[in-house]
Write a protein that holds these residues in place. Structure first.
Motif, PDB file in Angstrom:
ATOM      1  N   UNK A  75       0.845  -1.191   0.000  1.00  0.00           N
ATOM      2  CA  UNK A  75       0.000   0.000   0.000  1.00  0.00           C
ATOM      3  C   UNK A  75       0.877   1.237   0.000  1.00  0.00           C
ATOM      4  N   UNK A  76       0.281   2.366  -0.392  1.00  0.00           N
ATOM      5  CA  UNK A  76       1.055   3.584  -0.559  1.00  0.00           C
ATOM      6  C   UNK A  76       1.817   3.955   0.712  1.00  0.00           C
ATOM      7  N   UNK A  77       1.236   3.776   1.894  1.00  0.00           N
ATOM      8  CA  UNK A  77       1.944   4.098   3.136  1.00  0.00           C
ATOM      9  C   UNK A  77       2.030   2.821   3.960  1.00  0.00           C
ATOM     10  N   UNK A  78       2.971   1.952   3.627  1.00  0.00           N
ATOM     11  CA  UNK A  78       3.000   0.650   4.300  1.00  0.00           C
ATOM     12  C   UNK A  78       3.572   0.761   5.702  1.00  0.00           C
ATOM     13  N   UNK A  89      10.779   1.282  -8.600  1.00  0.00           N
ATOM     14  CA  UNK A  89      11.371   1.046  -7.283  1.00  0.00           C
ATOM     15  C   UNK A  89      11.895   2.326  -6.670  1.00  0.00           C
ATOM     16  N   UNK A 102       6.946   6.175  -1.004  1.00  0.00           N
ATOM     17  CA  UNK A 102       6.068   5.241  -0.299  1.00  0.00           C
ATOM     18  C   UNK A 102       6.816   4.256   0.587  1.00  0.00           C
ATOM     19  N   UNK A 125       7.077  -8.129  -5.856  1.00  0.00           N
ATOM     20  CA  UNK A 125       6.159  -7.363  -6.695  1.00  0.00           C
ATOM     21  C   UNK A 125       6.855  -6.687  -7.867  1.00  0.00           C
ATOM     22  N   UNK A 126       8.182  -6.761  -7.913  1.00  0.00           N
ATOM     23  CA  UNK A 126       8.899  -6.231  -9.076  1.00  0.00           C
ATOM     24  C   UNK A 126       9.288  -7.340 -10.053  1.00  0.00           C
ATOM     25  N   UNK A 177      10.840   5.381  -7.245  1.00  0.00           N
ATOM     26  CA  UNK A 177       9.713   6.198  -6.810  1.00  0.00           C
ATOM     27  C   UNK A 177       9.113   5.640  -5.529  1.00  0.00           C
ATOM     28  N   UNK A 178       9.047   4.300  -5.447  1.00  0.00           N
ATOM     29  CA  UNK A 178       8.479   3.692  -4.256  1.00  0.00           C
ATOM     30  C   UNK A 178       9.315   4.026  -3.035  1.00  0.00           C
ATOM     31  N   UNK A 221       4.380   7.017 -10.711  1.00  0.00           N
ATOM     32  CA  UNK A 221       4.387   5.725 -10.029  1.00  0.00           C
ATOM     33  C   UNK A 221       3.541   4.715 -10.806  1.00  0.00           C
ATOM     34  N   UNK A 225      12.105  -8.345  -3.637  1.00  0.00           N
ATOM     35  CA  UNK A 225      10.855  -7.619  -3.830  1.00  0.00           C
ATOM     36  C   UNK A 225      10.031  -8.352  -4.892  1.00  0.00           C
TER      37      UNK A 225
END
Lengths: 281, 99
Positions: free
Chosen positions: A9-12, B66, B73, A96-97, B68-69, A249, A94
């Motif tokens: 999520x954007x602010x994990x 990555x 974030x 998700x990448x 940007x994340x 993003x 990671x």
């Protein structure tokens, strides 16, 4: 797609320590989702050739899918690209990448348990609400932009596949003739199961069958396909300004997924480099 | 144009692989592909170039995403102390714990 295609999520919350870790708390945790990140536990990544195809080795361990099947891919180039994904992870993995890995896992596990016919049906269904056929009337500048940018690619598809598609400003969307759908069904049937998983993935990302076919037929680049898919966003950005932490993003993520899907389709379709045994439908 | 793509792709692979990038299977595979296709027909060249450009887009987009994340974030939540500090407050200190 499932599991790894849900970025944090954007602010994990800060990642929890411990083996069973995963995002917990108010957002809860889905039953099959592994942790979004995990420490890198291997030194070397290598490829080896097994019975069914090419395998990935993390140190001495063979990579497995989430459903614990042996991770085997039919194309050496694809295996190399997957190995590169694993080798480019730094301190944490990671997931998700790692889009190519995820696509291979989906092809191997088929978690939605769809057969070829169902996949094709899902793909062609997108044509009824295809982004490039769904036009606005207001504001005029956007309507004009859609006409200038999307008409050529619809025309290309109509010529290339000898079909009628058209476009519509009605809320019901365009009226796609049954013969058009049948043409696309037959065309997609010529791809093997792996490539089809990739095609369906690209379609769900771009929200357009036409843009996806245009991309897979190498008529446009990934960057162009993503731009056309996000035409309205680009219009709004040009009018109201760009918000890097949201727009860029999303743009980068969409590009990454679309590029991965496209590469996956091509690498699974090259007859010269592919092990047919694995691709049996 | 294909040369520019090749150079950019090799640069991305360097970022991805780290120190031993020249020995990485991907680096060698890409270079071999370009050398091999040099003598072949136009169509094979076009297909390879498209593939290279697509892979380049993948590597570049993942790296940018990555970055940007990490920047926007990746920092998690602020602590209660930090939140209070945003509006100029400090949390109360109670030496004996809460009553």
């Amino acid at each position: 797609l499932w599991w790894a295609h849900s970025p944090p999520a954007r602010l994990p919350r800060p990642p929890p320590v411990g083996a069973g870790g995963g995002p917990v708390g108010s957002c809860g945790r889905r039953a099959y989702a592994p942790p979004a990140e995990r420490k890198r536990f291997y030194q070397n990544v290598s490829i080896s050739q097994g019975e069914g195809g090419f395998e990935i080795n993390l140190d001495h361990r063979k990579l497995k899918t989430p459903q614990a099947k042996l991770f085997t891919v039919p194309s050496e180039a694809l295996a190399i690209a997957v190995a590169t994904e694993w080798d480019s992870q730094k301190d944490t993995i990671k997931f998700y990448t790692m889009h190519l890995t995820t696509l291979c896992n989906t092809a191997l596990d088929n978690p939605t348990q769809r057969n070829k016919t169902q996949l094709i049906r899902a793909a062609v269904k997108f044509l009824e609400t295809d982004t490039v056929c769904y036009r606005v009337e207001e504001p005029p500048a956007l309507a004009e932009l859609q006409k200038n940018e999307w008409d050529p690619v619809v025309a290309w598809a109509e010529k290339r596949y000898n079909v009628t598609i058209g476009s519509s400003t009605s809320i019901l969307g365009p009226n796609i003739p049954a013969s058009t759908k049948e043409t696309f069904v037959n065309h997609l049937a010529s791809y093997n199961m792996w490539a089809l998983q990739g095609i369906e993935f690209v379609i769900t990302q771009l929200k357009s069958l036409i843009l996806s076919m245009s991309l897979i037929d190498r008529h446009i680049t990934v960057e162009k396909a993503v731009l056309l898919s996000r035409l309205e966003e680009e219009y709004q950005i040009r009018r109201w300004g760009n918000v890097e932490w949201a727009h860029d993003y999303d743009l980068c993520e969409l590009r990454a997924r679309t590029a991965a899907g496209t590469l996956f389709v091509h690498l699974c379709s090259e007859s010269s480099t592919v092990k047919h045994k694995l691709l049996q439908d | 144009e294909p040369l520019r793509t090749l150079r950019a792709l090799l640069r991305e692979l360097r970022h991805a692989a780290g120190r031993s990038y020249r020995d990485s299977p991907a680096y060698r595979h890409v270079l071999a592909g370009f050398r091999r296709t040099g003598e072949k027909l136009c169509r094979a060249q076009q297909e390879l170039h498209f593939q290279a450009a697509t892979y380049l887009c993948l590597l570049r987009s993942v790296r940018e995403h990555e970055a940007l994340h990490r920047e926007y974030h990746g920092r998690g939540e602020r602590s209660p102390q930090e939140v209070a500090g945003l509006v100029g407050f400090r949390l109360p200190q109670q030496p004996g714990g809460k009553g």
